[in-house]
Design a protein around this motif. Structure first.
Motif, short mmCIF file in Angstrom:
data_model
loop_
_atom_site.label_atom_id
_atom_site.label_comp_id
_atom_site.label_asym_id
_atom_site.label_seq_id
_atom_site.Cartn_x
_atom_site.Cartn_y
_atom_site.Cartn_z
N THR A 341 0.83 -1.21 0.00
CA THR A 341 0.00 0.00 0.00
C THR A 341 0.86 1.26 0.00
OG1 THR A 341 -1.71 -1.19 1.21
CG2 THR A 341 -1.83 1.21 1.22
N VAL A 343 3.98 1.63 -1.04
CA VAL A 343 4.64 1.77 -2.34
C VAL A 343 3.66 2.26 -3.40
CG1 VAL A 343 5.81 0.50 -4.18
CG2 VAL A 343 6.38 0.04 -1.80
N ALA A 344 2.45 1.76 -3.35
CA ALA A 344 1.44 2.13 -4.35
C ALA A 344 1.09 3.61 -4.27
CB ALA A 344 0.20 1.28 -4.17
N ALA A 346 2.99 6.04 -3.48
CA ALA A 346 4.08 6.84 -4.00
C ALA A 346 4.17 6.82 -5.52
CB ALA A 346 5.40 6.36 -3.40
N MET A 347 3.42 5.96 -6.15
CA MET A 347 3.51 5.83 -7.61
C MET A 347 2.62 6.84 -8.31
SD MET A 347 3.52 1.67 -7.82
CE MET A 347 3.67 1.69 -9.60
N ALA A 348 2.85 7.01 -9.58
CA ALA A 348 2.05 7.93 -10.40
C ALA A 348 0.64 7.39 -10.55
CB ALA A 348 2.71 8.12 -11.77
N ILE A 351 0.17 4.27 -12.62
CA ILE A 351 0.66 3.06 -11.94
C ILE A 351 -0.29 2.65 -10.83
CG2 ILE A 351 2.58 2.12 -10.62
CD1 ILE A 351 4.44 3.96 -12.13
N ILE A 352 -0.92 3.67 -10.17
CA ILE A 352 -1.89 3.35 -9.11
C ILE A 352 -3.06 2.57 -9.70
CG2 ILE A 352 -3.54 4.34 -7.51
CD1 ILE A 352 -1.58 6.60 -7.01
N ALA A 355 -1.98 -0.90 -10.40
CA ALA A 355 -1.84 -1.64 -9.14
C ALA A 355 -3.19 -2.05 -8.57
CB ALA A 355 -1.08 -0.79 -8.12
#
Length: 611
Positions: A341, A343-344, A346-348, A351-352, A355
């Motif tokens: 969660t 890491v997700a 922090a992603m663009a 990417i979210i 994910a």
């Protein structure tokens, strides 16, 4: 009453205690105790206690395993199976804590043997398969032979005779080159018993005599008793009563010397059979009572209840350990989910979204996996319940068959003294005998349907002449037809007609249908059996001039336990099971069965089998 042999590993050392006891001596003492026969059971208990005491002082971590197993062997030799299973379960638990696969395998084998002795072959099979899994790949021929031999006994108790014979042949084949080091007498004994079940008594005698000639020179009275009882049993079946009586008397003498209730009970069982075959029904009844008294004392309902409680307590430990492991897995999974969660987040954005889609799909797969696991667990539970149902039927049939047997034995005794009975008493006695015969037949027919032994029957295909086969079936029913003055007719083709199928199952179909035709046909009428060639199939037709069947009852004719309004013409028994069995057999060999009937004009049953 065949006596099956299950095998343990045996070793030999001196029993004289050294001045200073050490762990090597305790291990050697344990190995020697495994070689003791039943007449030294008290010594086994004594040394089990000694091993426990000395191990505690020496902090010997294997002491518990050794002592518990010896105590289990003592209880089993004393016919206390609930006590034996309790110690074996404790020994299994202790061996797993040691992570010693050799002792774990020994405990699994001990449990399998104990469950086999109390007529619970499915549980015995489960423990043996666990032991075989441990033994796989070791390359130990002795261990391999024993595993095959023991599994063969279990498959025999489960009525899977072909599988049992294959295992015994493999055991003898692997062990033959090492026969000087490996004792194959158990495999020979069990192979002889298989041949007895197939009524191949001369082949069985070959194996039994081989063991007898070996053990008569040895010092193990338990093995010799098995040989004597098997020889007495097979000679009884061959109607060679002098030989049978010789060996059974020697077996009883040996059982009394060993002070073994189990061996004494089994010997009384053979004595009862021998007396019955000789027509001495009073002696047969007396021996039957002695067998039943001893057999009931050894294994009764309280024993099974105690064993079930012990098994549940043992499984409770396994469940507790499994729950602890599951909790750790849940905690790890929870931590892993939090990391994903973070890491997700922090992603663009794109990417979210990916994910989220991935997590959604993974969760769906996880739910699907959980559902599949639940379905598998439910199916396993259903199979377990079905087996428990079949086991209950077997137990009930065993308990019910005993009073019916007693009634028949006393009936024969009374019939032998008809000069002292009035005509009304003789008539009443006849009714009693008929009722007991009908009851015993009903038990056999119910078991025939419920055990599903047809599904477990291994197909034995052979190419046989159907015309000769049909003539043999007809000849076997001529006495039954003659009692009602019924004429049997055979309509055969003018050539040999061969069929590739299971001859035993085809015989059961014809015998059932022909028996019904005679039952439902009045005195002085006719019954026909005809065989014809139908291109790629053969047709077997059985026609009678009987009472016929109502049109509205025909759709339910082959249903299990169905009862139709038509009744046998001479008061014969009918359970409503026969035709359901016939239909199941016909389907098993890829055939079809039809019925045409009209009240008052008889019935025509047609069986079509592919060549």
């Amino acid at each position: 009453m065949k006596y099956w042999l299950l095998v343990l590993s045996l070793f030999s050392v001196s029993l004289h205690a050294p001045a200073q006891v050490d762990t090597n001596y305790l291990k050697a003492l344990y190995d020697r105790c495994l070689d003791f026969s039943e007449d030294k059971a008290d010594s086994i208990l004594h040394y089990a206690t000694l091993i426990k005491k000395e191990s505690d002082q020496l902090h010997f971590n294997k002491g518990d395993v050794l002592s518990l197993r010896l105590k289990g062997i003592f209880e089993e030799m004393s016919s206390n199976y609930s006590g034996a299973i309790e110690y074996y379960l404790q020994s299994l638990d202790a061996s797993r804590k040691l992570t010693d696969v050799a002792y774990e395998k020994a405990a699994l084998s001990d449990l399998a043997i104990a469950y086999a002795n109390i007529k619970e072959p499915l549980k015995a099979k489960d423990f043996y398969l666990q032991a075989a899994k441990i033994s796989k790949g070791t390359g130990d021929v002795y261990d391999l032979v024993n595993t095959y031999n023991n599994l063969a006994v279990i498959y025999t108790q489960l009525k899977q005779l072909d599988s049992a014979k294959l295992l015994l042949n493999d055991a003898i084949r692997y062990g033959k080159p090492y026969e000087k080091e490996i004792d194959l007498s158990s495999s020979y004994n069990n192979m002889g018993n298989l041949y007895c079940q197939e009524k191949k008594y001369d082949e069985a005698l070959t194996y039994f005599r081989r063991n007898y000639e070996q053990h008569i020179k040895g010092d193990n009275p338990g093995d010799l008793w098995v040989d004597l009882l098997n020889l007495a049993d097979v000679y009884s079946e061959k109607k060679q009563f002098d030989s049978a009586n010789k060996y059974v008397q020697l077996a009883m003498k040996l059982a009394l010397e060993l002070e073994s209730k189990g061996k004494e009970a089994d010997t009384y069982g053979i004595l009862a059979k021998l007396a019955e075959y000789k027509g001495d029904y009073r002696t047969a009844y007396d021996n039957l009572k002695k067998w039943y008294k001893l057999d009931t004392a050894i294994i009764n309902g309280d024993t099974y209840k105690t064993i079930a409680e012990l098994q549940e307590r043992f499984h409770a430990k396994d469940r507790e350990a499994a729950n602890k492991l599951l909790k750790e897995q849940v905690e790890k999974e929870s931590l892993r989910t939090k990391i994903v969660t973070i890491v997700a987040i922090a992603m663009a954005a794109i990417i979210i979204l990916v994910a989220i889609a991935f997590i959604t799909k993974r969760n769906a797969n996880r739910r699907l996996k959980n559902i599949n696991e639940l379905i598998v667990q439910q199916n396993e539970k259903l199979e377990e319940l079905n087996y428990e149902k079949n086991s209950l039927i077997s137990i009930v049939s065993h308990d019910l068959s005993t009073p019916f047997t007693t009634i028949q034995v006393w009936g024969h005794v009374l019939q032998a003294e008809t000069g002292t009975l009035t005509a009304d008493q003789q008539k009443a006695l006849g009714k009693i005998m008929q009722a007991s015969n009908n009851g015993e037949e009903l038990i056999r027919r119910v078991l025939d349907v419920e055990k599903k032994d047809i599904g477990q029957h291994r197909m034995q295909l052979e190419n046989f002449d159907l015309t000769i086969f049909a003539e043999e079936v007809i000849d076997s029913f001529r006495p039954m037809a003659a009692k009602k003055d019924i004429r049997l007719h055979a309509e055969m083709p003018g050539k040999n007609l061969y069929l590739l199928s299971d001859k035993q199952l085809v015989s059961r179909i014809c015998e059932n249908l022909l028996s019904n035709a005679i039952k439902y046909t009045p005195h002085g009428k006719n019954v026909w059996i005809s065989i014809s060639d139908e291109l790629d199939a053969v047709s077997i037709k059985i026609r009678d001039e009987g009472v016929g069947i109502e049109k509205e009852e025909l759709p339910y004719l082959f249903s299990k336990y169905s009862k139709i309004s038509s009744q046998p013409t001479d008061g014969e028994a009918s359970t409503g099971l026969g035709l359901s069995i016939v239909k199941r057999i016909v389907q098993e060999i890829n055939g079809k069965i039809f019925c045409e009937s009209e009240p008052g004009k008889g019935s025509l049953f047609t069986v079509v089998l592919r060549k």
